[in-house]
Design an enzyme around this catalytic site. Structure first.
Site, short mmCIF file in Angstrom:
data_model
loop_
_atom_site.label_atom_id
_atom_site.label_comp_id
_atom_site.label_asym_id
_atom_site.label_seq_id
_atom_site.Cartn_x
_atom_site.Cartn_y
_atom_site.Cartn_z
CE LYS A 116 -11.07 -4.12 -8.51
NZ LYS A 116 -11.86 -3.16 -9.29
CD GLU A 200 -9.68 -7.21 -0.29
OE1 GLU A 200 -9.89 -8.27 -0.92
OE2 GLU A 200 -8.92 -6.31 -0.70
CD GLU A 275 -3.58 -2.67 -10.22
OE1 GLU A 275 -3.93 -2.06 -11.23
OE2 GLU A 275 -4.13 -2.52 -9.10
CD GLU A 288 -7.76 -3.70 -10.20
OE1 GLU A 288 -8.02 -3.18 -11.27
OE2 GLU A 288 -8.28 -3.36 -9.11
CG ASN A 290 -4.73 -3.49 -14.48
OD1 ASN A 290 -5.90 -3.53 -14.08
ND2 ASN A 290 -3.77 -2.92 -13.78
CG PHE A 348 -4.02 18.25 -8.75
CD1 PHE A 348 -2.78 18.10 -9.37
CD2 PHE A 348 -4.05 18.40 -7.38
CE1 PHE A 348 -1.61 18.11 -8.62
CE2 PHE A 348 -2.90 18.41 -6.62
CZ PHE A 348 -1.67 18.26 -7.25
C1 MV4 Z 1 -6.96 -2.06 -0.87
C2 MV4 Z 1 -6.23 -1.20 -0.03
C3 MV4 Z 1 -5.97 -1.64 1.25
N1 MV4 Z 1 -6.44 -2.83 1.68
N2 MV4 Z 1 -7.39 -3.24 -0.40
C4 MV4 Z 1 -7.47 1.03 -4.50
C5 MV4 Z 1 -7.94 0.79 -5.90
C6 MV4 Z 1 -8.32 -0.63 -5.98
N3 MV4 Z 1 -7.81 -1.21 -7.18
C7 MV4 Z 1 -7.76 -1.27 -4.76
N4 MV4 Z 1 -7.30 -0.24 -3.88
C8 MV4 Z 1 -6.89 -0.52 -2.62
N5 MV4 Z 1 -7.27 -1.72 -2.12
C9 MV4 Z 1 -7.12 -3.60 0.83
N6 MV4 Z 1 -7.58 -4.79 1.28
C10 MV4 Z 1 -5.80 0.02 -0.53
C11 MV4 Z 1 -6.15 0.37 -1.83
C12 MV4 Z 1 -5.68 1.66 -2.25
C13 MV4 Z 1 -4.73 1.78 -3.25
C14 MV4 Z 1 -4.21 0.67 -3.89
C15 MV4 Z 1 -3.28 0.80 -4.88
C16 MV4 Z 1 -2.86 2.06 -5.24
C17 MV4 Z 1 -3.36 3.18 -4.64
C18 MV4 Z 1 -4.31 3.06 -3.64
C19 MV4 Z 1 -4.81 4.19 -3.02
C20 MV4 Z 1 -5.75 4.06 -2.05
C21 MV4 Z 1 -6.20 2.80 -1.68
#
Ligand code: MV4
Length: 660
Positions: A116, A200, A275, A288, A290, A348
């Protein structure tokens, strides 16, 4: 073009890849573990090769076994599907060394996106919008606190090697930050053997919107628009759609251009997904990339008219992309829901077992990607997804209506499933309004999912349908021959529809094969497409079509519609009056037993018969989905009898021990 490819995967995605390969005239090789010897992907491939026992680590994750399978069968290329080895750079390298083509990105691109911190740096350098934050190495929590204050609370602490929400913490102040920094770091260390974390700005209530890209081996990269995947439960996507109801053309173009820039920066080839999280002001930030075909790719296929697996195969064979950005047209709307074998009423948890009945809905604008068939087994060893249900329409509303009806028609028995939950999500006004965020499920189902109760209008529909059903049942019974003279059934017109303690008197009159049901002074005309034995049926009520699932239950039946299941009985008035006088059955007292809360394997027993126990003391350990669950005493007491032994496979609610 290849003449034979191997699919290093199982389930629906293996079947999906086989389908396209066959259409392209390419022969297919399936690989399988012992429990999958009879699986659908094995049946559908031209040939199949056993690669090991059930655990993934000994079969679908074994690079050496897959390469051996290629050698033995003469497969020239491997499609990895998603999950398993699909994003392991090491796998792509090993295939290349063996002279086999990997139908996916280069090992270098996979490696660059696998970390990441590294991918965020790369994205930033490529001009992609990233969340404001800090990407350096953080020595300790004092430094972490300084950085967080610099960024400004709230902040998010993330593991560089993270995924699926692991090693991720939100902090709103210094105390939470110090605590979260330590927790994230130790979780990252134990989960990924890599304790690097970064900090961040925390984006509140974001949407998850991702851009599909395609790149070829000649430097061409295009994007295929976005998918919105904001409806998630614990980092597990539940509903996905394309396009996003939130994006305008300008934002879409800006996100698309950045996704293409990032892909070009790593000379990306094959299908990939960039994403983003998008805040309420349409600011978007890279999360990120994929480097695989994603589960939800069908929604993109339907709005673009492209077959992504075909594109991946052509690209891997060295072909130049046949289309340019200007040729990509987005048309209509597509939705996907993921049907899982799980029990929404019990948090679930996976629900394993045999698919005693499996009848997916069929029809125009409905696509079902499944790796199962009626009679197949859903095992503990792999992901419990049963199928992906995809619908499309000219508009979002049309795609939603089609999905709701398709969910009503999807008939599964033998394992529990989340169809009712999906129907309830789609039924929410907020979903219909497109007001999505990653907090949607937590906010709309604050107490979890308890099975929906029907709104008043639907309740009337259920009562009227039940009355017509009972009349149809009575007609069939009256037709049964061999009844004693004078005892032929006479069908009365007055009935009472009993739902719990609520009694709804109705009058039923036949009308040219239809029925006219009088309920509370209003007449309803019902056309019923049901005969005994039919589990899924349609009813036309006052000109409106509704789909129900029907199941006998004792002297009554159960009707399921739109995520709600209603138990009812339709009785003559005299019987209904007597019913009210019947004693209510008491639920048995289960507090004397320790029950297995989930299907799993009993791997530990910490107590013996006769032993005194204290509240909170560990009693037994049940392993399910690779996790050990310690069951503890809820109160002080004594163990009377142990009813299971280590190594037993436990069903949900199976008794493990009895208390005195
Ligand atoms: C975040 C965020 C809010 N602010 N980053 C969740 C999985 C990981 N790939 C990154 N994620 C998140 N990063 C910042 N700076 C909120 C999430 C997040 C989220 C992101 C995408 C889809 C579902 C999510 C559920 C909870 C938190």
């Amino acid at each position: 073009m290849f003449s034979k490819i191997l699919i290093a995967n199982r389930g629906e995605i293996a079947c999906r890849v086989i389908r396209t390969a066959r259409r392209m005239g390419i022969r297919t090789v399936a690989v399988y573990s012992d429990v999958d010897a009879d699986a659908l992907h094995v049946r559908e491939a031209d040939e199949a090769f056993r690669i090991g026992p059930a655990p993934s680590a000994e079969s679908y994750l074994r690079i050496d076994r897959i390469i051996e399978a290629c050698r033995r069968t003469g497969a020239e290329a491997v499609h990895p599907g998603y999950g398993f080895l699909s994003e392991k750079a090491e796998f792509a390298t090993a295939l290349e060394d063996a002279g086999i083509v990997f139908i996916g990105p280069t090992a270098a691109a996979m490696a660059a996106m696998g970390d990441k911190i590294a991918s965020k740096k790369l994205a930033k350098a490529a001009g992609v919008s990233t969340v404001p934050g800090h990407l350096g190495i953080i020595a300790d929590d004092t430094e972490a606190q300084r950085i967080a204050r610099d960024i400004g609370y709230p902040v998010m602490i993330k593991a560089s090697a993270g995924g699926g929400g692991k090693g991720m913490r939100v902090a709103h102040d210094d105390t939470a930050l110090r605590e979260g920094f330590r927790a994230a770091r130790s979780e990252a260390k134990s989960s990924f053997a890599d304790d690097r974390v970064f900090i961040e700005k925390y984006i509140e209530q974001p949407r998850h919107i991702e851009i599909q890209v395609l790149g070829d081996a000649h430097g061409n990269v295009i994007h295929l628009g976005e998918r919105e995947c904001s409806i998630q439960r614990r980092h597990q996507k539940v509903v996905e759609e394309a396009p996003s109801p939130f994006l305008d053309a300008a934002t879409r173009a800006a996100m698309g251009a950045q996704a293409v820039a990032l892909a070009k920066a790593v000379a990306y080839r094959s299908a990939g997904t960039v994403e983003f999280i998008v805040d309420r002001n349409k600011n978007f930030y890279f999360l990120e990339m994929n480097t695989r075909l994603q589960v939800e790719h069908p929604v993109t296929e339907w709005v673009t008219g492209l077959d992504l697996v075909e594109q991946m195969i052509r690209i891997a064979a060295g072909e130049t992309l046949a289309l340019q950005q200007k040729d990509v047209k987005l048309e209509g709307w597509a939705l996907e829901t993921r049907i899982y074998a799980e029990d929404p009423l019990r948090g679930f948890l996976p629900s394993i077992g045999r698919l005693v009945r499996y009848q997916p809905p069929l029809g125009d604008d409905i696509r079902v990607d499944a790796g199962v068939f009626e009679g197949a087994e859903i095992s503990l060893h792999y992901d419990p997804m049963i199928a992906k249900l995809v619908t499309r329409g000219d508009t979002r509303a049309a795609a939603i209506a089609r999905m709701s009806d398709a969910l009503d028609r999807f008939y599964i028995r033998g394992v529990l499933h989340n169809i009712g939950f999906l129907a309830a999500v789609l039924g929410k006004q907020r979903f219909r309004d497109g007001a999505l965020s990653t907090d949607f499920i937590a906010e709309e189902f604050p107490a979890g999912f308890g099975g929906e109760s029907l709104p008043a209008l639907a309740q009337e529909t259920v009562i009227v349908t039940a009355a017509a059903l009972q009349r149809r049942i009575a007609e069939h019974e009256a037709r049964i021959s061999g009844q004693l003279p004078g005892h032929g059934a006479v069908i009365g017109s007055d009935w009472v529809v009993c739902i719990g303690a609520k009694h709804h008197p109705v009058a039923v009159a036949p009308a040219n094969g239809d029925y006219v049901i009088s309920l509370a002074g209003t007449n309803h005309r019902v056309t019923l497409d049901w005969r005994p034995g039919k589990a899924v049926f349609g009813a036309m009520i006052d000109g409106r079509g509704v789909t129900f699932q029907y199941e006998r239950e004792g002297t009554g039946f159960r009707l399921t519609h739109s995520g709600a299941t209603i138990s009812l009985r339709v009785l003559p008035p005299r019987a209904a009056a007597l019913l009210a006088l019947m004693p209510v059955k008491q639920a048995p007292d289960l507090s004397r037993f320790l029950l297995s809360p989930m299907p799993g394997l009993l791997v530990g027993l910490a107590v013996a018969e006769g032993q005194e126990i204290k509240t909170g003391e560990a009693l037994a350990t049940v392993e399910a989905m690779k996790m050990e669950n310690v069951l503890r005493a809820e109160r002080d007491g004594k163990v009377a009898k142990i009813r299971a032994k280590i190594g037993d496979s436990l069903a949900v609610d199976e008794v493990i021990l009895e208390f005195a």
